[in-house]
Structures are given as structure tokens and as C-alpha cells.
Motif scaffolding. Structure first.
Motif, PDB file in Angstrom:
ATOM      1  N   GLN A 109     -29.615   7.800  73.985  1.00  0.00           N
ATOM      2  CA  GLN A 109     -28.347   7.824  74.454  1.00  0.00           C
ATOM      3  C   GLN A 109     -27.616   9.069  73.921  1.00  0.00           C
ATOM      4  O   GLN A 109     -27.796   9.829  73.163  1.00  0.00           O
ATOM      5  CB  GLN A 109     -27.745   6.515  73.777  1.00  0.00           C
ATOM      6  CG  GLN A 109     -28.607   5.376  74.576  1.00  0.00           C
ATOM      7  CD  GLN A 109     -28.637   4.204  73.759  1.00  0.00           C
ATOM      8  OE1 GLN A 109     -29.662   3.669  73.220  1.00  0.00           O
ATOM      9  NE2 GLN A 109     -27.446   3.579  73.036  1.00  0.00           N
ATOM     10  N   GLN A 110     -26.236   9.219  74.596  1.00  0.00           N
ATOM     11  CA  GLN A 110     -25.497  10.211  74.598  1.00  0.00           C
ATOM     12  C   GLN A 110     -24.604   9.982  73.003  1.00  0.00           C
ATOM     13  O   GLN A 110     -24.248   8.682  73.039  1.00  0.00           O
ATOM     14  CB  GLN A 110     -24.591  10.589  75.669  1.00  0.00           C
ATOM     15  CG  GLN A 110     -25.380  10.800  76.879  1.00  0.00           C
ATOM     16  CD  GLN A 110     -26.154  12.279  76.740  1.00  0.00           C
ATOM     17  OE1 GLN A 110     -25.624  13.107  76.221  1.00  0.00           O
ATOM     18  NE2 GLN A 110     -27.395  12.213  76.956  1.00  0.00           N
ATOM     19  N   ILE A 111     -24.117  10.974  72.335  1.00  0.00           N
ATOM     20  CA  ILE A 111     -23.473  10.761  71.160  1.00  0.00           C
ATOM     21  C   ILE A 111     -21.940  10.406  71.432  1.00  0.00           C
ATOM     22  O   ILE A 111     -21.330   9.375  71.158  1.00  0.00           O
ATOM     23  CB  ILE A 111     -23.622  11.904  70.435  1.00  0.00           C
ATOM     24  CG1 ILE A 111     -25.025  11.799  69.743  1.00  0.00           C
ATOM     25  CG2 ILE A 111     -22.698  12.054  69.277  1.00  0.00           C
ATOM     26  CD1 ILE A 111     -25.512  13.365  69.068  1.00  0.00           C
ATOM     27  N   THR A 112     -21.424  11.311  72.437  1.00  0.00           N
ATOM     28  CA  THR A 112     -19.970  11.192  72.855  1.00  0.00           C
ATOM     29  C   THR A 112     -19.755  10.139  74.096  1.00  0.00           C
ATOM     30  O   THR A 112     -20.664  10.168  74.802  1.00  0.00           O
ATOM     31  CB  THR A 112     -19.399  12.697  73.108  1.00  0.00           C
ATOM     32  OG1 THR A 112     -19.763  12.854  74.284  1.00  0.00           O
ATOM     33  CG2 THR A 112     -19.554  13.555  72.072  1.00  0.00           C
ATOM     34  N   ARG A 113     -18.694   9.531  74.108  1.00  0.00           N
ATOM     35  CA  ARG A 113     -18.458   8.611  75.259  1.00  0.00           C
ATOM     36  C   ARG A 113     -18.320   9.333  76.473  1.00  0.00           C
ATOM     37  O   ARG A 113     -19.018   9.161  77.574  1.00  0.00           O
ATOM     38  CB  ARG A 113     -17.037   8.019  74.928  1.00  0.00           C
ATOM     39  CG  ARG A 113     -16.690   6.944  76.103  1.00  0.00           C
ATOM     40  CD  ARG A 113     -15.588   6.146  75.363  1.00  0.00           C
ATOM     41  NE  ARG A 113     -15.349   4.877  76.537  1.00  0.00           N
ATOM     42  CZ  ARG A 113     -14.605   5.271  77.605  1.00  0.00           C
ATOM     43  NH1 ARG A 113     -13.665   6.467  77.473  1.00  0.00           N
ATOM     44  NH2 ARG A 113     -14.293   4.636  78.762  1.00  0.00           N
ATOM     45  N   GLU A 114     -17.640  10.692  76.383  1.00  0.00           N
ATOM     46  CA  GLU A 114     -17.453  11.644  77.487  1.00  0.00           C
ATOM     47  C   GLU A 114     -18.931  11.915  77.875  1.00  0.00           C
ATOM     48  O   GLU A 114     -19.042  11.909  79.275  1.00  0.00           O
ATOM     49  CB  GLU A 114     -16.758  12.953  77.132  1.00  0.00           C
ATOM     50  CG  GLU A 114     -16.272  13.443  78.512  1.00  0.00           C
ATOM     51  CD  GLU A 114     -15.504  14.905  77.965  1.00  0.00           C
ATOM     52  OE1 GLU A 114     -15.134  15.018  76.941  1.00  0.00           O
ATOM     53  OE2 GLU A 114     -15.597  15.772  78.419  1.00  0.00           O
ATOM     54  N   GLY A 115     -19.720  12.471  77.144  1.00  0.00           N
ATOM     55  CA  GLY A 115     -21.061  12.784  77.418  1.00  0.00           C
ATOM     56  C   GLY A 115     -21.898  11.553  78.137  1.00  0.00           C
ATOM     57  O   GLY A 115     -22.422  11.712  79.023  1.00  0.00           O
ATOM     58  N   SER A 116     -21.759  10.416  77.591  1.00  0.00           N
ATOM     59  CA  SER A 116     -22.359   9.351  78.113  1.00  0.00           C
ATOM     60  C   SER A 116     -22.043   8.975  79.668  1.00  0.00           C
ATOM     61  O   SER A 116     -22.682   8.732  80.457  1.00  0.00           O
ATOM     62  CB  SER A 116     -22.085   8.017  77.290  1.00  0.00           C
ATOM     63  OG  SER A 116     -22.745   6.897  77.695  1.00  0.00           O
ATOM     64  N   GLU A 137     -23.244   8.968  85.470  1.00  0.00           N
ATOM     65  CA  GLU A 137     -22.824   9.407  86.686  1.00  0.00           C
ATOM     66  C   GLU A 137     -24.029  10.084  87.336  1.00  0.00           C
ATOM     67  O   GLU A 137     -24.574   9.925  88.464  1.00  0.00           O
ATOM     68  CB  GLU A 137     -21.906  10.398  86.678  1.00  0.00           C
ATOM     69  CG  GLU A 137     -20.481   9.801  87.022  1.00  0.00           C
ATOM     70  CD  GLU A 137     -19.299  10.707  86.749  1.00  0.00           C
ATOM     71  OE1 GLU A 137     -18.328  10.265  86.401  1.00  0.00           O
ATOM     72  OE2 GLU A 137     -19.427  11.942  86.723  1.00  0.00           O
ATOM     73  N   LEU A 138     -24.561  11.213  86.353  1.00  0.00           N
ATOM     74  CA  LEU A 138     -25.719  11.750  87.081  1.00  0.00           C
ATOM     75  C   LEU A 138     -27.062  10.859  87.433  1.00  0.00           C
ATOM     76  O   LEU A 138     -27.690  10.918  88.155  1.00  0.00           O
ATOM     77  CB  LEU A 138     -26.290  12.987  86.192  1.00  0.00           C
ATOM     78  CG  LEU A 138     -25.366  14.228  86.289  1.00  0.00           C
ATOM     79  CD1 LEU A 138     -25.777  15.071  85.045  1.00  0.00           C
ATOM     80  CD2 LEU A 138     -25.237  14.761  87.578  1.00  0.00           C
ATOM     81  N   ALA A 139     -27.201   9.986  86.606  1.00  0.00           N
ATOM     82  CA  ALA A 139     -28.283   9.008  86.377  1.00  0.00           C
ATOM     83  C   ALA A 139     -28.046   7.987  87.513  1.00  0.00           C
ATOM     84  O   ALA A 139     -28.683   7.037  87.567  1.00  0.00           O
ATOM     85  CB  ALA A 139     -28.579   8.455  85.049  1.00  0.00           C
ATOM     86  N   LYS A 140     -27.023   7.904  87.987  1.00  0.00           N
ATOM     87  CA  LYS A 140     -26.446   6.976  88.930  1.00  0.00           C
ATOM     88  C   LYS A 140     -26.768   5.433  88.371  1.00  0.00           C
ATOM     89  O   LYS A 140     -27.157   4.371  88.769  1.00  0.00           O
ATOM     90  CB  LYS A 140     -27.269   6.869  90.229  1.00  0.00           C
ATOM     91  CG  LYS A 140     -27.292   8.078  90.902  1.00  0.00           C
ATOM     92  CD  LYS A 140     -27.455   7.966  92.503  1.00  0.00           C
ATOM     93  CE  LYS A 140     -27.251   9.420  93.347  1.00  0.00           C
ATOM     94  NZ  LYS A 140     -26.880  10.538  92.679  1.00  0.00           N
ATOM     95  N   ILE A 141     -25.839   5.352  87.249  1.00  0.00           N
ATOM     96  CA  ILE A 141     -25.994   4.204  86.520  1.00  0.00           C
ATOM     97  C   ILE A 141     -24.584   3.817  86.417  1.00  0.00           C
ATOM     98  O   ILE A 141     -23.574   4.567  86.033  1.00  0.00           O
ATOM     99  CB  ILE A 141     -26.402   4.285  85.015  1.00  0.00           C
ATOM    100  CG1 ILE A 141     -28.168   4.327  85.203  1.00  0.00           C
ATOM    101  CG2 ILE A 141     -26.125   3.177  84.043  1.00  0.00           C
ATOM    102  CD1 ILE A 141     -28.842   4.882  83.842  1.00  0.00           C
ATOM    103  N   SER A 142     -24.484   2.326  86.652  1.00  0.00           N
ATOM    104  CA  SER A 142     -23.134   2.027  86.778  1.00  0.00           C
ATOM    105  C   SER A 142     -22.361   1.958  85.233  1.00  0.00           C
ATOM    106  O   SER A 142     -23.092   1.824  84.387  1.00  0.00           O
ATOM    107  CB  SER A 142     -22.884   0.554  87.137  1.00  0.00           C
ATOM    108  OG  SER A 142     -23.188  -0.340  86.327  1.00  0.00           O
TER     109      SER A 142
END
Ligand code: PEP
Ligand code: MG
Length: 908
Positions: free
Chosen positions: A301-308, A313-318
């Protein structure tokens, strides 16, 4: 002796050592201390100094125990206090890692021992703490295995021997009918501990030490002993590391990220390593060990909220799914995140560079395990350096020193799509002859490339090797692959000049022209099938891979301006066409250092009068053909001079052996016969007459102009007339006429006489004059030795280090590809001397030629135009010997500009 401090503790943001104590604490120990001092939470530990290693070698174990045992005990107690653990405890055991750490990083040294402190008691403690029986027994069996291998000498000595521990694991897996280690249960792992220990007993005759203190001392001696092991001695000899330096020992508390949902582990970058953007980023996993993040078993998982959010968006996850399944660390552990964020800022500010860090969260507590300067792409390298300059974190010379010239290449050529390349299959590997990325259909014959390219199809020209006849096809192809030839083969040199992707010397590729197939890696590929080339790595891939054009950011331009501010060497380019000249000027070339006139003779119909000249039986016949060539050459020079807008242009007279121009195929011979009104047999006979045993040492260079002065006459006339025509249009030109391949002063003088007489005639004819220079290449060892004589008449020198390397080593430029790779592999040579100028040998000739030339003519202008002119270490050498400029292919101009700045800064 008792006054000397031998053990340095660190932990709880305190440390007895510092970053500048590398000599005493080793690189690792000094850095661990430093991180504590700047307030970074690092697992506590201690460093035994490098001096103790020397004492160990001199006085032996018992003396060292006497000297340090009190301090070591106190240091272990310090770890226990900070961590709230105890060595050997069945409640809360203290486990440590033991590592070596010399002043300089030494890959030949001892491997790490992890989980030291494990025994039948502490394993129970670990189970209590983690509630994870399997993990505890796995940690135990790994410890016995590591300790057995590294400390007790169970590691196999020869390749044929097997690791006794691995053998036991394999037996157990077979017994349990499982394939992977992770399928073994807790009780299987417990069984392994037992089996491992009896293997130790059997081989060493002693019980496996269960007392953590005994374990610790054993590991300390093993680190000190490793300083004198064969690998380390060899490595030291190779890298000139003195034996008396010794190694330090680092003992540090273990922390675990897999202690449940309040623990985790991750890696982070203080800025984006791909783009250089100034955003903190990274990945983590809850309830996991370090290797789980990279192993790809679970989605990190991504560390920052912005990164997450960007990631989702890239992984097409809601957003709902992201927030519930893959939340950021910032969202689920805000306090830990804030501490991590502040820590990374602190680390970057402290080290003044982008950091790549590893961290572990154990029971809600953040620990930093490592920080180092992060690896980055070329684009990120430039952006980060320029941003940090603007942020006043670093100064101009640091920016220039930190940017790696060769990495600029990535900014100048198309690159493969990063995701697509991960899925691609590598077919073969050749030399990274000319950078860039290219995909296209396989075509084996240069004259057929046009059929495809005219229809807009992409083509890779695949040849055993290329010759000047292939020039047009090479130019129209997306990339070039050759099975033979080195970094200065025809294909490599020409492709670099064109800025075209090329992989040369891919020996594993077997080409069959007749069947129009190539075989590599057991696969047969036919004409028309797609392949892809990475000219920056030498890799050849199956199929088509998407490419993208790199962006030339403003930072790149700013970096180049900065380089020019510090460089003393000027950077010119090797260019033969107006197009290349414009490309090079846009990259900042300050003139042309080598225009190889022969390359112009291959385009279109030009080859015909050239062949007519070569095939002519006497001077009259040659002059007739040269008359046809004169207007063509003049026009070419006008184009190049115009493109360079008053910058100096060095034009070299005809250089290659004539047989390179003549028709070898029957059909072409017939065509030439008709053209010249002679029989095809006469043409064939003449072609045969031109065959030489050693063409590179044969009738070429100034030997052509001295045997057929009319060639020099025509070329000199074309150059001067072109310059006068431009002058009439108001464009200033400074031609520098260059005589190739001289070995004696007389050879040069004769050519100079023809050039100057021709120039005078042309000036008279036109009623105007221009300034011009006549100089020579220094590319035969004798010319370097006789430089003082030659400089009496030569107005400039240009070192042709391709030929100079060839003739100094006696390695044929065209055939060295057969043995150089083996020489490099066996360590007979450190580098390919055709790529990196051999300072020791060839360099002596360059230095001597420069000095001797300037004893006669103190202001003698001196440059280099061999392929080395764009290679950073060679550029530095050119700076050191005091050259005025380097000249390289257009796409290497920015690299040379940066290398020239570094040379000036590092040799100030
Ligand atoms: C050289 O020999 O270094 C040189 C520049 O000339 P060429 O490569 O054309 O022989
Ligand atoms: Mg040469």
C-alpha cells in the motif's frame, strides 16, 4: 591502553560516534551513529572499532576479551534497556543482528547474522510476544542456519559441495511432500532446528551454542576473522585497500514488522525517483517483514494519501475500495506517518540528497533501518539537483558533480515504456553501441529498408556487420543490430553519429542471409517479424515494445548552462551533414571537430563518380571524375558551414581505404562498366587489384592524397570555394583543413603545400580571401613521437584516438570484438580501450604529443575526435593534458559538456 575507547554505543537518539568517524567506526557504524544524533529513531546498538580488529590480529582473542568485554556487556545492557528486552528471556527476548563494516564498502566481507540471541528459551518468549509460533520457529531455524554457515564454518567451500542445512530442508520437504519452504508448518520448523543442531554437532564436534553471550562472541570473532579471508584479501588487493584498516563490528537490536496489526514495514523515497518531483512517496505492508514488500506476494500500500489516490486511479480501483482495502499509512497510522514524514525531511536535509529509506513499525513504534542516497532516473537526477540548487540545499559545483554525465543519455533519446519493458522477453545481449530504444520489423538488406520505410513501416536493420554501402538503409531504419563488431565498428560509429539506436556485436545472434532468418536463444525469427533494441543496455527483445519521446525540460538546459560556466574544454561535434550539424548545435556544440568527408560519397548517385575516380586507370581519368565530385562536395560544405554559423569547422580529407567504395556485387560492377564505357571484366580486375591484406594499415589516409594529389586538390578547392561563397552571402566561416593518418612531418608538408597552393589559386580566381588553418590528425604513434617536428607546419592537432588505440595496442578495430570480451572477463584489461581512453599507455602518447607539439608552437590548438571525445573519463584526461576541445557525436555533446565541467571542478 585502557584510555582508548573501543566500543561506541548508539540508540535513543544518542550516539558516541559521528558521521566523520568512518575510519574508526566503518561506514555503516558512523552512519548509524549519525542518524541517532540527528534524532532519527534507529534500533539501538553498538560498534566495536576497526582498531580492535587490528588488536585482534596482533594479540588474539583472549587479549581482546580482556580489553572490551566490560564495554560490550554495558553496551548490550544499553540495548536491553532501550528496547525493554533481555538476552535469552522467555518473556521478551533481546535479539540482535551482527554485521561487519569497513571504512569502504567491501562486498567480499562477512555475511550478516540475524536473530542472534535465539535459543530454546527465547523462542518461547518470541512466541509470547508475537503470538505467531510459525514465525518464531522460522526465525530460530534461520538463525541456526546463518550462524552455522557464517560463524561455525558450515558453509560449503567448493561449488560441488552442498550446504548441509539446505540438504536437511530438502529431505524434510520431500518427506512432507511439499515444494516450498513456506509450506512447512511450525512443528516442521521446530524439527528443522533440532536437525540443524545435530548437523552442527556432527560436523564441528561441538554443541550449537545456546548461551546468547557465547553466540555473540562467536559472531564478533567471525567478523574479525573475515577481514583476513580470501575473498576480502582479494577484494582489498583489487581496490588498493590497506590491510591495516580493519573492519568494525556492528551489533544492533532486531525489530520485527510482523508482530500483528500494529506493526509493519516499508520503503520510502524523499522525492520521486522516476520523475524527480518533490513528493514523499513509498510503499508499506502491515504485519510483514522487509522482504514481503519486494516479494510481491501481497499488494503493498502507498504511504501517503495523495500517493494512494494516484495509485488507485491508475489501478482503476474505486475510492471506497481503496479506502477500505488499501488505505495509506497516513490514514491508518497518522502518528507514525507524521513521525516518518518529519524523519524523511530531516534525513534529506541532513544528507542534502534524495534518500531511499527502509523502516519498520514494531508495535506502533517507528524504526529507521537504513537510509542511503536513492537511485534515480536521468530525468529525476537533473530535476532533483536543479530543485535542490533553487532550494539552496546544494551549491552549483555539487549539482555538477552529482549529475552523472552518462545518465543524461536517457534524456536525449526515445525510451521504452517502463511497464511494457517489464513484460518483454530478452533474446540476446550485445554492446550498447548507440543509445535509445527502437522497435521494428527485421530486415536483413539495407537496400530493402526503403521499400518498407516509404510505406511508413518501422524497420530494424539486422546485419552480420555493416559497411558504408548500408548507410542509406541504416539512416532509414529505426535501429541497427549487428552480430559482429565492437564499439568502434562501422555500425556503432555511424549510428552514434546519426543518434540512431544500435546494438552491435551480439554474437549469440546467428544470421542466415540466404534464408533471411536470425536464430537466437533457440528461436528462429524471420524477415518481417518484430524485434526491439535497447541501445543503452545492448538488450535485444522479441516483439514490439512501445516507446516514448523524452521531454527536454527547462532544468536540462539550465544544467547545461551551468556546465559551460565551469568547463574549460570546449565541446565540438563529429558531424558530416547539415542535419547532424544542426542537431549538435542545438545540443550546444561549439564547432565541428571532425567532418568525415567520405561519408558524403555514399548518398544517392554520388557513389558513381567516386567509383569512377577510383577505377580510373590514370590521372586524367581521375581528374575527370573528380570534376564531377567537386560541385557535390562544395555544396555539402556550404550546407555544413551555413549550419554552423561562423563556428569553426574541421574538415578531414579523404581517409578510408579505397576498396570500401568500389562495387563488390556483379550487378553493380556491370553498371559501373556501362557508366565508364569499359568492360565488366576490367572493373572486376580493378576491384581485385584494390584488395589489401591489412586495409587499415594500407593505402589510406594521407597516403591517398600523397599518391593521388589531385584528390587533395579537389577537396581543398571544394572547401575554400564553399567558404568564399558563404562569405559573399555575409556568413563568416573558419575552415580547418585536416590531414589524416600522418606518420612523418614530410607527409604533412606535402599535403599542406597542395592545400595552400590550391587555396591561393581559388582566392585569386574569386578576388577575395578568407582565413583558414591547415592541421593534422595525430593517430599514428610515430606522429605523437614526432609532434615537435610536425607542429612546425601544422597549425592544429586532433588526436584520432580510435586509430591511435588500434595501433598502440595492436588491436584491430574491426576484429577486437572477438577477444576483448574475454580479456575483460579474465581481467586482462580493466576496460575496453576503444571506449575508455587508456590513460596509462595510449594516454602517454597523447600527453607527449601535446607537450612536444607545444614546445614548437606554444599556442597550438589541440583537440580529440576519436570516439573517446564523448566518454566522461576520457574527457577528464583531455582536460588534464591541456587540450582545447573534445569532439564527439551530436548526441554525446551534452554528456561531454557536463564531463568537461566535472573535469574542471575535480582538477582545479
Ligand atoms: C580516429 O581514428 O580516432 C578517427 C577519429 O578517425 P576514424 O575513426 O575515422 O578513423
Ligand atoms: Mg582514424
Amino acid at each position: 591502553m585502557s584510555q582508548v575507547k573501543r566500543v561506541y554505543t548508539f540508540g535513543d537518539k544518542k550516539a558516541e560516534g559521528r558521521a566523520d568517524m568512518k575510519n574508526l567506526l566503518g561506514g555503516k557504524g558512523a552512519n548509524l551513529a549519525e542518524m541517532n544524533l540527528i534524532g532519527v529513531p534507529v534500533p539501538p546498538g553498538f560498534t566495536i572499532t576497526t582498531e580492535v580488529c587490528a588488536e585482534f590480529n596482533k594479540y588474539g582473542k583472549s587479549k581482546v576479551v580482556e580489553l572490551i568485554s566490560k564495554d560490550v556487556q554495558a553496551a548490550v545492557r544499553n540495548i536491553e534497556d532501550i528496547m525493554g528486552t533481555k538476552f535469552g528471556s522467555d518473556e521478551n527476548p533481546c535479539l540482535v543482528s551482527v554485521r561487519s563494516g569497513a571504512r569502504a564498502s567491501m562486498p567480499g566481507m562477512m555475511d550478516t547474522v540475524l536473530n542472534l540471541g535465539m535459543n530454546d528459551n527465547s523462542v518461547l518468549g518470541l512466541i509470547k510476544r508475537t503470538g505467531n509460533e510459525r514465525f518464531a520457529w522460522d526465525s530460530y531455524r534461520r538463525f541456526v542456519q546463518m550462524y552455522g554457515d557464517v560463524v561455525l564454518g558450515m558453509k560449503p567451500v567448493s561449488k560441488e559441495d552442498t550446504d548441509p542445512f539446505e540438504e536437511i530442508i530438502e529431505d524434510l520437504k520431500a518427506k512432507k511432500s511439499v515444494h516450498h519452504d513456506n509450506e512447512l508448518s511450525a512443528s516442521d520448523l521446530k524439527e528443522l532446528v533440532k536437525l540443524f543442531k545435530s548437523a552442527v554437532k556432527k560436523q564441528t564436534g561441538k554443541d550449537f551454542p545456546s548461551d546468547p553471550w557465547e553466540q555473540l562472541w562467536g559472531a564478533i570473532w567471525a567478523v574479525f576473522n573475515s577481514w583476513m579471508n580470501e575473498r576480502a584479501i582479494y577484494y582489498r588487493a583489487l581496490n588498493n585497500i590497506p590491510e591495516e584498516w580493519g573492519t568494525a563490528v556492528n551489533v544492533q537490536a532486531m525489530v520485527f514488522g510482523n508482530m500483528g496489526n500494529n506493526s509493519g514495514t516499508g520503503v520510502a523515497f524523499t522525492r520521486d525517483a522516476g520523475t524527480g518531483e518533490n513528493i514523499f512517496n513509498g510503499e508499506y505492508l502491515i504485519d510483514a517483514q522487509g522482504e514481503d514488500v519486494v516479494a510481491g506476494i501481497r499488494t503493498p500500500q502507498q504511504i501517503t494519501r495523495e500517493g494512494s489516490i494516484r495509485w488507485a486511479e491508475l489501478a482503476k480501483i474505486s475510492e471506497e475500495e481503496r479506502a477500505s482495502q488499501f488505505p495509506s499509512l497516513e490514514e491508518i497510522m497518522p502518528d507514525v506517518y507524521n513521525e516518518l514524514f518529519e524523519t524523511q525531511r530531516k534525513l534529506e536535509r541532513h544528507y542534502r540528497d534524495m534518500q531511499d529509506l527502509e523502516f519498520t513499525i514494531q508495535d506502533g513504534k517507528l524504526w529507521l533501518l537504513q537510509t542511503r542516497n536513492g537511485k534515480r532516473t536521468g530525468a529525476a537526477m537533473v530535476k532533483i539537483a536543479m530543485d535542490m540548487l533553487r532550494e539552496e540545499m546544494i551549491d552549483e559545483t555539487t549539482v555538477l558533480r552529482r549529475c552523472e554525465p552518462n545518465k543524461l543519455d536517457e534524456l536525449l533519446h526515445p525510451v521504452f515504456d517502463r511497464e511494457a519493458i517489464k513484460r518483454a522477453t530478452v533474446l540476446a545481449k550485445g554492446l550498447p553501441a548507440s543509445p535509445g530504444a527502437a522497435s521494428g520489423k527485421i530486415i536483413f538488406f539495407a537496400d530493402e529498408v526503403e521499400n518498407y520505410s516509404s510505406k511508413g513501416e518501422k524497420v530494424i536493420l539486422v546485419r552480420i556487420e555493416t559497411s558504408p554501402e548500408d548507410l542509406k538503409g541504416m539512416n532509414l531504419a529505426q535501429g541497427i543490430l549487428t552480430a559482429r563488431g565492437g564499439m568502434t565498428s562501422h555500425a556503432a560509429v555511424v549510428a552514434r553519429g546519426m543518434g540512431k539506436c544500435c546494438v552491435s556485436g551480439a554474437g549469440a545472434v546467428k544470421i542466415n542471409y540466404k534464408n533471411r532468418t536470425m536464430v537466437c536463444d533457440g528461436k528462429t525469427l524471420s524477415e518481417g517479424e518484430w524485434i526491439s533494441l535497447n541501445g543503452s543496455t545492448g538488450e535485444v527483445y522479441a516483439g514490439q515494445i512501445g516507446t516514448k519521446d523524452p521531454e527536454m525540460s527547462g532544468d536540462f538546459g539550465d544544467l547545461m548552462k551551468l556546465a559551460d560556466k565551469y568547463a574549460r574544454l570546449k565541446v565540438r561535434t563529429n558531424a558530416d551533414t547539415p542535419h547532424d550539424s544542426v542537431v549538435a548545435r542545438n545540443f550546444g556544440a561549439q564547432g565541428i571537430g571532425l567532418c568525415r568527408t567520405e561519408h558524403m560519397f555514399f548518398e544517392g548517385d554520388r557513389i558513381k563518380p567516386m567509383r569512377e575516380m577510383i577505377l580510373a586507370s590514370d590521372e586524367t581519368g581521375r581528374r575527370k571524375a573528380l570534376e564531377k565530385l567537386l560541385p557535390i562536395q562544395r555544396k555539402d560544405f556550404e550546407g555544413i558551414f551555413e549550419a554552423m554559423q561562423g563556428l569553426p569547422v574541421t574538415v578531414r580529407l579523404l581517409d578510408p581505404p579505397l576498396h570500401e567504395f568500389v562495387p563488390h556485387e556483379k550487378e553493380n560492377q556491370k553498371e559501373m562498366a556501362t557508366e565508364m564505357g569499359i568492360s565488366p571484366e576490367a572493373v572486376r580486375q580493378k576491384v581485385e587489384d584494390l584488395v589489401e591484406m591489412n586495409p587499415m594499415l594500407g593505402h589510406r589516409g594521407c597516403r591517398l592524397g600523397n599518391t593521388y594529389p589531385e584528390i587533395t586538390e579537389m577537396q581543398a578547392r571544394a572547401i575554400i570555394e564553399a567558404a568564399l561563397n558563404l562569405k559573399k552571402k555575409g556568413i563568416e566561416v573558419l575552415p580547418e583543413i585536416m590531414v589524416p593518418l600522418i606518420g612523418t612531418a614530410r607527409e604533412f608538408e606535402l599535403q599542406e603545400k597542395i592545400i595552400r597552393e590550391t587555396a591561393e589559386t581559388v582566392f585569386e580566381e574569386n578576388g577575395i580571401r578568407i582565413d583558414y588553418l591547415v592541421g593534422t590528425m595525430i593517430e599514428i604513434p610515430r606522429a605523437a613521437l614526432m609532434a615537435d617536428q610536425i607542429a612546425k607546419s601544422a597549425e592544429f592537432f586532433s588526436f584520432g584516438t580510435n586509430d591511435l588505440t588500434q595501433m598502440t595496442f595492436g588491436y584491430s578495430r574491426d576484429d577486437a570484438g572477438k577477444f576483448l570480451p574475454i580479456y575483460l572477463q579474465k581481467g586482462l584489461l580493466k576496460n575496453d580501450p576503444f571506449q575508455i581512453l587508456d590513460r596509462e599507455g595510449v594516454g602517454q602518447l597523447v600527453d607527449m604529443g601535446t607537450k612536444r607539439g607545444r614546445t614548437t608552437r606554444p599556442n597550438l590548438k589541440i583537440g580529440i575526435c576519436g570516439e573517446h571525445g564523448g566518454e566522461p573519463s576520457s574527457v577528464e584526461f583531455c582536460h588534464i593534458v591541456g587540450m582545447n576541445y573534445v569532439s564527439c557525436s551530436p548526441f554525446r555533446v551534452p554528456i561531454a559538456r557536463l564531463a568537461a565541467a566535472q573535469a574542471a571542478i575535480n582538477n582545479a
